[in-house]
Design an enzyme around this catalytic site. Structure first.
Site, short mmCIF file in Angstrom:
data_model
loop_
_atom_site.label_atom_id
_atom_site.label_comp_id
_atom_site.label_asym_id
_atom_site.label_seq_id
_atom_site.Cartn_x
_atom_site.Cartn_y
_atom_site.Cartn_z
N GLU A 129 -4.49 0.45 4.22
CA GLU A 129 -4.39 0.97 5.58
C GLU A 129 -3.27 2.01 5.69
O GLU A 129 -3.45 3.08 6.26
CB GLU A 129 -4.09 -0.17 6.57
CG GLU A 129 -5.14 -1.25 6.59
CD GLU A 129 -4.86 -2.41 5.64
OE1 GLU A 129 -5.15 -3.56 6.02
OE2 GLU A 129 -4.35 -2.18 4.52
N ASN A 181 2.48 -1.94 -7.62
CA ASN A 181 3.57 -1.46 -8.46
C ASN A 181 4.21 -2.68 -9.12
O ASN A 181 4.26 -3.75 -8.53
CB ASN A 181 4.59 -0.73 -7.58
CG ASN A 181 5.65 -0.02 -8.38
OD1 ASN A 181 6.55 -0.63 -8.91
ND2 ASN A 181 5.53 1.30 -8.43
#
Length: 145
Positions: A60, A50
């Site tokens: 994960e 982002n």
């Protein structure tokens, strides 16, 4: 390959495939993960960056969140893949703590693109970790009366 571990290579392959979906325009560092629950169900994830860097998600945590959102809480293993050829990909500290939430007794396969891997337990990656059991321990009184 032993018969009881015939699920490992396909799991590693799924983590390699998952990194193809990584959204990493800033770091250009693709990571994929494949998480297997105790019943054999596999959830994949990739890193999602982002522009506000701290809002990005690791592969994960993406895979684990997908599993938890579908009712899974018990995991057998997670495989993590990247494009690094010389070193095995490892999990960041935040992901280690996130994985520890669901037990320290499951495998983390850290891989290379050639299919080689290191197998460690979550508890070995995050020794002396803080977990849900710590929240149940007796606490000191505040001292105020």
């Amino acid at each position: 390959m032993s018969r009881r571990n015939n699920w490992i290579k396909p799991l590693l392959h799924k983590s390699q495939k998952a990194k193809e979906f990584a959204y990493c325009p800033y770091s250009k560092f693709r990571v994929g993960a494949a998480l297997v629950a105790h019943d054999g169900t596999v959830f994949t994830g990739c890193n999602v960056e982002n522009a506000c860097y701290n809002l990005g998600l690791c592969a994960e945590r993406t895979a684990i969140t997908k599993a938890v959102s579908e009712g899974y809480r018990s995991f057998k293993a997670i495989a993590i893949a990247s494009d690094m050829e010389e070193e095995f990909i490892s999990t960041c500290g935040g992901c280690r703590q996130f994985m520890r939430e669901f037990s320290g007794k499951w495998s983390v396969f850290m891989t290379k693109p050639d299919g080689s891997y290191i197998d460690m337990l979550v508890e070995d990656l995050l020794p002396v970790s803080f977990c849900t059991d710590d929240l149940k321990k007796k606490k000191a009184s505040s001292g105020s009366t």
